[in-house]
Design a protein around this motif. Structure first.
Motif, mmCIF file in Angstrom:
data_model
loop_
_atom_site.group_PDB
_atom_site.id
_atom_site.type_symbol
_atom_site.label_atom_id
_atom_site.label_comp_id
_atom_site.label_asym_id
_atom_site.label_seq_id
_atom_site.Cartn_x
_atom_site.Cartn_y
_atom_site.Cartn_z
ATOM 1 N N ASP A 167 52.255 50.220 59.586
ATOM 2 C CA ASP A 167 51.106 50.685 60.361
ATOM 3 C C ASP A 167 50.063 49.610 60.617
ATOM 4 O OD1 ASP A 167 50.422 50.809 57.468
ATOM 5 O OD2 ASP A 167 48.511 51.578 58.202
ATOM 6 N N MET A 168 50.287 48.391 60.103
ATOM 7 C CA MET A 168 49.244 47.374 60.204
ATOM 8 C C MET A 168 49.779 46.053 60.748
ATOM 9 S SD MET A 168 46.772 48.045 56.947
ATOM 10 C CE MET A 168 45.393 47.434 57.936
ATOM 11 N N ILE A 169 48.850 45.207 61.154
ATOM 12 C CA ILE A 169 49.223 43.899 61.686
ATOM 13 C C ILE A 169 50.011 43.102 60.650
ATOM 14 C CG2 ILE A 169 48.306 41.675 62.472
ATOM 15 C CD1 ILE A 169 46.058 43.248 63.862
ATOM 16 N N VAL A 170 49.661 43.248 59.374
ATOM 17 C CA VAL A 170 50.387 42.529 58.322
ATOM 18 C C VAL A 170 51.861 42.946 58.279
ATOM 19 C CG1 VAL A 170 49.819 44.163 56.464
ATOM 20 C CG2 VAL A 170 50.312 41.766 55.917
ATOM 21 N N ASP A 171 52.154 44.190 58.616
ATOM 22 C CA ASP A 171 53.546 44.649 58.665
ATOM 23 C C ASP A 171 54.274 44.026 59.853
ATOM 24 O OD1 ASP A 171 53.280 46.446 56.421
ATOM 25 O OD2 ASP A 171 52.130 47.746 57.741
ATOM 26 N N TYR A 172 53.582 43.972 60.963
ATOM 27 C CA TYR A 172 54.134 43.303 62.150
ATOM 28 C C TYR A 172 54.458 41.848 61.829
ATOM 29 C CZ TYR A 172 54.130 41.041 66.744
ATOM 30 O OH TYR A 172 54.458 40.282 67.850
ATOM 31 N N GLU A 173 53.530 41.168 61.177
ATOM 32 C CA GLU A 173 53.730 39.761 60.824
ATOM 33 C C GLU A 173 54.892 39.592 59.853
ATOM 34 O OE1 GLU A 173 49.065 38.292 61.189
ATOM 35 O OE2 GLU A 173 49.842 39.049 59.272
ATOM 36 N N THR A 174 55.011 40.517 58.910
ATOM 37 C CA THR A 174 56.101 40.467 57.934
ATOM 38 C C THR A 174 57.454 40.595 58.618
ATOM 39 O OG1 THR A 174 54.678 41.465 56.241
ATOM 40 C CG2 THR A 174 57.044 41.527 55.845
ATOM 41 N N ALA A 175 57.563 41.561 59.518
ATOM 42 C CA ALA A 175 58.819 41.773 60.238
ATOM 43 C C ALA A 175 59.179 40.566 61.089
ATOM 44 C CB ALA A 175 58.722 43.026 61.102
ATOM 45 N N LYS A 176 58.188 40.039 61.794
ATOM 46 C CA LYS A 176 58.448 38.867 62.635
ATOM 47 C C LYS A 176 58.859 37.663 61.794
ATOM 48 C CE LYS A 176 57.770 40.824 66.546
ATOM 49 N NZ LYS A 176 58.940 41.040 67.468
ATOM 50 N N ASN A 177 58.208 37.481 60.647
ATOM 51 C CA ASN A 177 58.555 36.369 59.766
ATOM 52 C C ASN A 177 59.949 36.517 59.170
ATOM 53 O OD1 ASN A 177 56.076 35.159 60.180
ATOM 54 N ND2 ASN A 177 55.135 36.025 58.351
#
Length: 214
Positions: A167-177
């Motif tokens: 639900d957060m930008i940090v999750d988006y960043e984690t997935a992309k990384n």
């Protein structure tokens, strides 16, 4: 399209509505040391990167020793209040549907590891998660993809077979990384307009909608 074999979930704000618990624990720990408290909406903007970062955001520029005491105090209150957390509406339907499809489920969170394991065993006892990994002392934590990659390796799946849900930008960043697909949740803690600016794969208004993509 490659079949999804593993769904990795964030915990706070994705599976569980914990903002009330997080706010209460934070405010208790701050009050004990004479600091001002925060409203839930203010705390929403501070969560996602783990308990230490939450304290850093809440009481910046103070003595490191005092900050450590507040952090430990927050951990104590968080442990006491954890089980007041509730699933978001529709999460039970979503988990039932995923399991029925034979897809593995896991949790990757910046919540303290022991708390994540305990709450998954109690609140989600109906479902079998193949792995639950939370923050432990010495971890870098999300958005570092290390724990997500560990979950995938243990599950025996590829990046193409994995979907991350948060639900957060940090999750988006984690997935992309990690090089995996990301489904973002509209019902969580992040500012919705900020979420919609991201290059996501799936955007969910309700939990059950994810079943259409699996």
């Amino acid at each position: 399209m490659t079949k999804t074999k593993l769904v990795i979930f964030d915990l706070d704000g994705t599976l569980l509505n914990t903002i009330g618990v997080i706010t209460k624990a934070l405010n208790k720990s701050l009050t004990d040391f004479g600091f001002s408290t925060y409203e839930e909406e203010e705390v929403k903007s501070k969560v996602g990167y783990g308990p230490r970062v939450l304290i850093d955001y809440s009481v910046p520029n103070i003595d490191p020793e005092l900050k450590e005491k507040i952090y430990k105090n927050n951990r104590k209150y968080s442990d006491e209040l954890t089980y007041d957390s509730k699933m978001f509406d529709g999460i039970d339907i979503l988990l039932d549907g995923i399991v029925a499809k034979g897809i593995k489920i896991a949790i990757n969170t910046n919540k303290s590891h022991h708390r994540a394991v305990n709450i998954s065993e109690k609140v989600f006892s109906k479902w079998k998660f193949c792995d639950v990994i939370g923050y432990q002392e010495g971890d870098i934590g999300k958005p570092n993809p290390e724990n997500a990659l560990k979950i995938m390796e243990k599950a025996g799946v590829t990046r193409e077979e994995t979907l991350y849900v948060g639900d957060m930008i940090v999750d988006y960043e984690t997935a992309k990384n990690a090089g995996i697909r990301i489904a973002l949740c509209d019902w969580g803690f992040e500012n919705k307009e900020e979420l919609k600016k991201l290059n996501y794969d799936i955007y969910l208004k309700k939990p059950e909608e994810l079943l259409m993509y699996l």
